[in-house]
Write an enzyme that holds these catalytic residues in place. Sequence first.
Site, PDB file in Angstrom:
ATOM      1  N   THR A 283     -36.931 162.435 -91.877  1.00 14.61           N
ATOM      2  CA  THR A 283     -38.229 162.340 -92.525  1.00 14.61           C
ATOM      3  C   THR A 283     -38.560 163.695 -93.132  1.00 14.61           C
ATOM      4  O   THR A 283     -38.310 164.733 -92.522  1.00 14.61           O
ATOM      5  CB  THR A 283     -39.316 161.921 -91.521  1.00 14.61           C
ATOM      6  OG1 THR A 283     -38.987 160.617 -91.042  1.00 14.61           O
ATOM      7  CG2 THR A 283     -40.683 161.858 -92.163  1.00 14.61           C
ATOM      8  N   PHE A 285     -41.407 166.151 -94.353  1.00 13.16           N
ATOM      9  CA  PHE A 285     -42.830 166.404 -94.174  1.00 13.16           C
ATOM     10  C   PHE A 285     -43.281 167.482 -95.159  1.00 13.16           C
ATOM     11  O   PHE A 285     -42.504 168.382 -95.490  1.00 13.16           O
ATOM     12  CB  PHE A 285     -43.107 166.944 -92.768  1.00 13.16           C
ATOM     13  CG  PHE A 285     -42.898 165.925 -91.685  1.00 13.16           C
ATOM     14  CD1 PHE A 285     -43.962 165.162 -91.222  1.00 13.16           C
ATOM     15  CD2 PHE A 285     -41.649 165.734 -91.126  1.00 13.16           C
ATOM     16  CE1 PHE A 285     -43.775 164.228 -90.217  1.00 13.16           C
ATOM     17  CE2 PHE A 285     -41.454 164.802 -90.123  1.00 13.16           C
ATOM     18  CZ  PHE A 285     -42.516 164.034 -89.661  1.00 13.16           C
TER      19      PHE A 285
END
Length: 686
Positions: A283, A285
């Site tokens: 992921t 960020f």
Amino acid sequence: METPATPTPDPLDPVRQEIDDADRQLIQILARRFDAVKRVGGVKHASPTAPLLDTERERRVQASWVQDAESQGLSAAFARRILREVLNHSRRLQESFIETRQGLGRAIKVGYQGVKGAYSSQAAAHLMAMRSKAETRIAGYATFQEVVEALLGGELDYGLLPVENSIGGSILDVNRLICDRDLHIVDEEIWGVEHVLAGKPGAPLSALKSVRSHPAALTQCDTFLRGLEGVEREPWFDTAGAAASVLDVADGSVGAICSEEAAISYGLDILARGIADQDRNETRFLLLARSPETPDPRLHCKTSLLFRLNHHEGSLARALGVISAAGANLTRIESRPQPETPWEYLFFVDVEGHAESPALAGALHQLRTCCNHLRVLGCYPSRTVRQDRHLDLDLPTPEAKLDIVEVCPVAPPAPAAPAGASRPDRTKGALRIGGSTFGEGHFVLISGPCAVESLPQIVEAARMVRAAGGTLLRGGAFKPRTSPYAFQGLGLEGLRFLKEAGRQFDLPVVTEVLTIEDIPAVVAHADVLQVGARNMHNFALLKELGRVDKPVILKRGMSATVKELLLAAEYILAGGNQQVILCERGIRTFETATRATLDVSSVPVLRRLTHLPIIVDPSHAAGDRELVIPLALAAAAAGADGLIVEAHPKPEEALCDKEQALTREDLALMVAGLRPIVAAQGRAWS
Ligand code: PEP
Ligand code: MN
């Protein structure tokens, strides 16, 4: 009496001992490596221009590492995987050495969405530890929106939000927040997601009746979950929240998919590891702040942009062409629909490079001429450097910096060029409003009364303007009058009348916006927003107009220099809105024979300096009907892209500026005088 049996020695014990020893050595060796890495960082730090990343060196390290691993019987793929982690960490250590940030004199507060143990909280803790030695407090919030509110409200210094996932793709809510709110990207973090299945202490896998987790995590572990017969999936708001909730269930029938850290911090047993369909799940960020930060020039950076194009053939290709011509690698492009204008899109683009490097700064400058909206969302250290790419660091220069700070006046003044000959290129991205084009090769006439006085008055004015060849209708609804006792305009009702008159005659309408509070109403009714001379220095208003998606006519302040006018425009451009039209309307001098002194020379001066279209308002400069036509002709001859002229069906009855309003006949006369000038310049009347 029985003698106690001496325990038989476990044959695995000595082997395990060996493993433990090897592990200890591994840690020591890693620590030694990272210590040496830090020392290299120190040497690099001493040189202000040497790039941090040495891809050649990394390539050599990788080659010999793989060779050594293979000679020891390890697979090359395995060796590369380990090395990737080691090199990433080494790079981050060197970066943090260079990036030493000044503390705030207090703990730094960072917010994330979720509860303790969430992937976001781990990513936040890791990123902040790498960025600064200062004490950091990390706090979880229920929603992305709450993180943003806390950040903008000053409760937080930063917010860390997930923007995309390598499997699930873009996280729309976060993209929307970045787009709609005044946020700046100051860093990024890539966090590996490794799900485990966790259950109540002591409860076996066979006791599970349901598994809770964030819907994305449930999907990512689909194959594994399908293998658990009769076990239901329970969508939960967040992976760590799901882990925490397992404890609240009396029996061991509920499990959670979460990170190993979350399972440990809630005291759960790990029932299965490696349960995701995809081996690699990461992921990305973004660290968001209230104001931008400029990264150290030696770091390999990314710059994130948000732009909206005009709906012309080839406009996306042109914009991307500008980026590619700068040699900048595009790492992400994504479009987002705009609900208020169906089938038009905003583009999120990430490119490798420092926004202040000459190539990228030049590209940004050029992009402004082909975007209706362009915002630099941030320039920040890239945490996704690929080892297989050779990177030439394009170091920022002080001149390039100017480009960002003052994009508008930056085009170098051409030495003694004849007026109009050396204009910064606007032809490719000319601003179109209705059927009119503002910019090179065109001439636009905007006309109408000073103020909207009634529906019949503005409808009649629209008829007049249309008949004369005008293509936009002006009319003030909110009037900035010198005297508070003078007619202040019809306000909202005036906006409605103006819109209706424009509709009847197919004329886009222009009206002044006086205050920030009026912006929504004016945006809803007008096609072009005007900032009056008295408001040119109202930076709060200008900033707000930078976020608006409508063209803005910016009038020169009565005592503003050309440079101040350009810097005022910069406020709007910096906010994102690239649709700015500059307007010369006369300045205050010692001369009292005219209402103001029309600075005709500002037209060729501005043409040299900016790609923005320039129009002239001869009415407020003259203040006298008889002088309006000669000034209008002078402005056209000087190279203006158009005029905004006051005209009234019955000037003698006008509630405002009656002395300068042209009659129907005057308007026709002016247009007759203008046409040959415009034709001689090779411009189209549009
Ligand atoms: C106007 O155009 O209505 C106006 C008030 O002009 P200025 O702001 O240039 O005085
Ligand atoms: Mn006026």
